[in-house]
Design an enzyme around this catalytic site. Structure first.
Site, mmCIF file in Angstrom:
data_model
loop_
_atom_site.group_PDB
_atom_site.id
_atom_site.type_symbol
_atom_site.label_atom_id
_atom_site.label_comp_id
_atom_site.label_asym_id
_atom_site.label_seq_id
_atom_site.Cartn_x
_atom_site.Cartn_y
_atom_site.Cartn_z
ATOM 1 N N ASP A 1 0.890 -1.172 0.000
ATOM 2 C CA ASP A 1 0.000 0.000 0.000
ATOM 3 C C ASP A 1 0.925 1.217 0.000
ATOM 4 O O ASP A 1 2.146 1.089 0.136
ATOM 5 C CB ASP A 1 -0.908 -0.019 1.245
ATOM 6 C CG ASP A 1 -1.835 1.196 1.321
ATOM 7 O OD1 ASP A 1 -2.308 1.665 0.266
ATOM 8 O OD2 ASP A 1 -2.075 1.701 2.436
ATOM 9 N N SER A 2 0.326 2.394 -0.095
ATOM 10 C CA SER A 2 1.130 3.618 -0.025
ATOM 11 C C SER A 2 1.618 3.882 1.400
ATOM 12 O O SER A 2 2.530 4.682 1.603
ATOM 13 C CB SER A 2 0.286 4.804 -0.497
ATOM 14 O OG SER A 2 -0.879 4.893 0.311
ATOM 15 N N CYS B 1 -4.599 -1.609 -1.655
ATOM 16 C CA CYS B 1 -4.781 -0.180 -1.890
ATOM 17 C C CYS B 1 -5.763 -0.048 -3.043
ATOM 18 O O CYS B 1 -5.515 -0.580 -4.135
ATOM 19 C CB CYS B 1 -3.438 0.441 -2.254
ATOM 20 S SG CYS B 1 -3.530 2.156 -2.755
ATOM 21 N N GLU C 1 -2.470 8.406 8.038
ATOM 22 C CA GLU C 1 -1.043 8.075 7.885
ATOM 23 C C GLU C 1 -0.206 8.746 8.971
ATOM 24 O O GLU C 1 0.895 8.310 9.281
ATOM 25 C CB GLU C 1 -0.570 8.504 6.484
ATOM 26 C CG GLU C 1 0.780 7.982 6.073
ATOM 27 C CD GLU C 1 0.881 6.446 6.004
ATOM 28 O OE1 GLU C 1 -0.137 5.778 5.770
ATOM 29 O OE2 GLU C 1 1.992 5.944 6.206
ATOM 30 N N CYS D 1 -11.023 3.110 0.561
ATOM 31 C CA CYS D 1 -9.588 3.348 0.770
ATOM 32 C C CYS D 1 -9.212 2.561 2.021
ATOM 33 O O CYS D 1 -9.909 2.647 3.036
ATOM 34 C CB CYS D 1 -9.326 4.844 0.976
ATOM 35 S SG CYS D 1 -7.655 5.225 1.571
ATOM 36 N N THR D 2 -8.138 1.793 1.914
ATOM 37 C CA THR D 2 -7.798 0.911 3.039
ATOM 38 C C THR D 2 -7.457 1.699 4.309
ATOM 39 O O THR D 2 -7.685 1.209 5.415
ATOM 40 C CB THR D 2 -6.634 -0.030 2.669
ATOM 41 O OG1 THR D 2 -5.578 0.724 2.068
ATOM 42 C CG2 THR D 2 -7.109 -1.096 1.701
ATOM 43 N N HIS D 3 -6.934 2.912 4.141
ATOM 44 C CA HIS D 3 -6.655 3.728 5.331
ATOM 45 C C HIS D 3 -7.914 3.971 6.167
ATOM 46 O O HIS D 3 -7.850 4.112 7.381
ATOM 47 C CB HIS D 3 -6.071 5.087 4.929
ATOM 48 C CG HIS D 3 -4.602 5.056 4.603
ATOM 49 N ND1 HIS D 3 -4.117 4.481 3.461
ATOM 50 C CD2 HIS D 3 -3.525 5.528 5.286
ATOM 51 C CE1 HIS D 3 -2.794 4.607 3.443
ATOM 52 N NE2 HIS D 3 -2.411 5.239 4.537
#
Ligand code: DGL
Length: 267
Positions: A9-10, A72, A150, A182-184
């Site tokens: 992922d990012s 992601c 994040e 969005c996984t976040h």
């Protein structure tokens, strides 16, 4: 055959998928790669994200991954077809859970929260067209929201304000399902549940994707080895110390995370 799931992922978002996969198959070796040097993906072009996705997947394969999980939505939207064409191992991606949200909605009105990249991508448009049927699907871009997660912020005033501003009108229109694209955003579930009216359901794709990974592995003869629970081995392309600090903040905030170790560094 030594199997290993390689997840990327990012940033920390894909850890929601790593957590689900570890929970379902604790003895499966998992490597996790966070492309923090290039975070956020949501504001980048599809070409940039697709280029990064290929590098990350190749790095994971060089490290022994036998299946790649694109944890992601933004990278899946930009790069899934390319990864499947160019890599020799199975690739599992994600998409916002529009289909289950529509199926479960009684009010026939659902909202999808995602990054700008995912909201403007062809994949979400196609998904919505395929599955909306008689329901109204309201897609909402949330620029800056993944950035807060994040930084380890999941329940701050800023997060609360951003979410309640975005959801006020959809809720007034009768939304009863909120799909996380969005996984976040999986880490925001408690905050979302607290601010949404009772009866509005929050859906995320982490666990279905983890189940899909295990199904795909089984299909190609990759058996999860028996044995003790494994630690997820984590790498970040940016500062490993910062990445570790974010994970600690998430843990302190009560986030569900798998047992993990942050290793350093990767190129
Ligand atoms: N976690 C990523 C997703 O699922 C995106 C976050 C970012 O903008 O980098 O879309």
């Amino acid at each position: 055959m030594q199997v290993r799931a390689g997840i990327f992922d990012s940033g920390v978002g894909g850890l929601t998928v790593a957590e689900a996969l570890h929970r379902l198959a604790p003895s499966l070796p998992i490597s996790y790669l966070a492309d923090t040097a290039f975070f956020p993906y949501g504001n980048r072009t599809a070409e940039e994200v697709s280029g990064r996705a290929l590098v990350l997947a190749q790095t994971l394969i060089a490290g022994g991954a036998t299946v790649i999980v694109v944890a992601c939505n933004t990278a899946s939207s930009a790069a899934l077809d390319r990864l499947r064409a160019e890599l020799a191992v199975p690739v599992v991606g994600m998409e916002p859970p529009v289909k289950p949200a529509v199926e479960r909605s009684r009010s026939r009105t659902v909202a999808v929260l995602a990054t700008t990249g995912t909201v403007s991508g062809a994949r979400l448009a196609r998904l919505t067209e395929q599955h909306s049927g008689d329901a109204t699907v309201i897609t909402i871009a949330m620029p800056g929201l993944a950035d807060l997660v994040e930084a380890g912020e999941t329940a701050s005033e800023r997060v609360h304000t951003m979410l309640s501003d975005a959801l006020r009108e959809p809720v007034a229109r009768g939304v009863d399902e909120v799909a996380l694209g969005c996984t976040h955003y999986g880490f925001l579930r408690p905050t979302l549940t607290a601010l949404l009216p009772a009866g509005v359901e929050v859906l995320d794709a982490a666990e279905p994707v983890a189940r899909r990974v295990l199904a795909v592995m089984a299909e190609v003869g990759q058996d999860v080895p028996p044995g003790p629970p494994q630690e997820v081995l984590c790498y970040a392309t940016g500062d490993a110390g910062l990445f570790e600090a974010t994970i600690q903040r998430l843990r302190d905030g009560g986030a569900a995370l798998p047992p993990l170790r942050v290793l350093r560094p990767v190129a």
